[in-house]
Write a protein that holds these residues in place. Structure first.
Motif: not given
Length: 286
Positions: A183-194, A238-243, A170-181
């Protein structure tokens, strides 16, 4: 409530996008685009998305043979094929023609329609199910429509797979999404468990069944399970996750590059935890 003419197909749920009263207009618009995008690569979606635990099917089907099942928002048929394998006859309802076409190609009978517009036409079913899709419906309206399609004693069961990643994933993937995208929904999805978000949705589903006034008391079921992924298997998903699929090819490639490095550092694979959250209610005998 959302316009369910978008694809129902097992779309991602973003907890941040959901308030106690529903989706905000901005988030709803983004979620619609996400849902509509899944049909663009239906084969990848079907190939990479997880199925549902056999324990769930056993609770719905039990030892009964030849049940008639209506699958609301069947998408590519991930859940529907499991019910077929359990000896059921399945009819899917799916508004996205790309998803519906893929499901037909895998041997399913599918009618293209939103659930609100779909007509039973004198047909009835032992079970109405919805995998990862019920939040696109007004839950009370959906429950009434399901009741109209059920035989006496029939069951409505709606369910979602919630990812429960290991903390380091969760931590490592989330850092990648928040760095690259960022403002995306997927970055928020990897902030905490859904899981908390799906718990909220299951509560709304249960309330809708109660409001319909034709079902016995709803029950919530939970099934905890795991699935192991190699690096390539997860990157394929991964391309099927969120936006994420709505971002540029360069951004997708950067996300996959970062995730690939993380998984390699973990030994080339990891185990994802899942909790399947289900809500079940039986039609009250007349």
């Amino acid at each position: 409530m959302p316009d369910t003419r978008v694809s129902f197909s097992e779309d991602e749920f973003s907890e941040d996008a959901f308030s106690k009263d529903g989706f905000s207009e901005d988030q709803l618009s983004r979620q619609r685009r996400v849902a509509e995008g899944f049909g663009a690569d239906a084969a990848r979606y079907d190939r990479t998305r997880p199925s549902y635990p056999e324990a769930l099917l056993h609770r719905i089907v039990g030892a009964r043979i030849g049940l008639d099942v209506l699958d609301v928002g069947c998408g590519t048929g991930i859940a529907a094929r499991q019910f077929q394998a359990a000896g059921c006859t399945v009819l899917g309802v799916e508004p996205d023609p790309r998803m519906a076409g893929f499901a037909r190609g895998r041997g399913l009978e599918v009618e293209e329609s939103t659930f609100e517009d779909w007509k039973p036409a004198g047909r009835s079913f032992d079970a109405v199910v919805a995998g990862q899709t019920w939040h696109w419906l007004d839950p009370a309206v959906g429950a009434v429509r399901a009741a109209q399609a059920l035989r006496p004693g029939g069951q409505l069961t709606v369910f979602w797979n919630a990812e429960v990643p290991p903390p380091e994933v969760l931590r490592s993937f989330g850092e990648i999404y928040r760095r690259v995208v960022p403002d995306s929904l997927v970055a928020r999805q990897w902030t905490a468990s859904t899981l908390d978000g799906y718990t909220m949705l299951s509560g709304k589903a249960a309330d809708g069944m109660q409001q319909a006034g034709v079902f016995d008391a709803a029950q919530e079921w939970r099934f905890h399970w795991e699935k192991s992924y190699t690096r390539d298997e997860w990157l394929d998903q991964t391309p099927t996750h969120g936006d994420l699929g709505q971002h540029s090819a360069d951004q997708v490639a950067k996300v996959q590059e970062g995730i690939s490095a993380v998984i390699d550092a973990m030994g080339g694979g990891f185990t994802m935890g899942y909790t399947t959250v289900a809500v079940n209610a039986a039609l009250t005998p007349a």
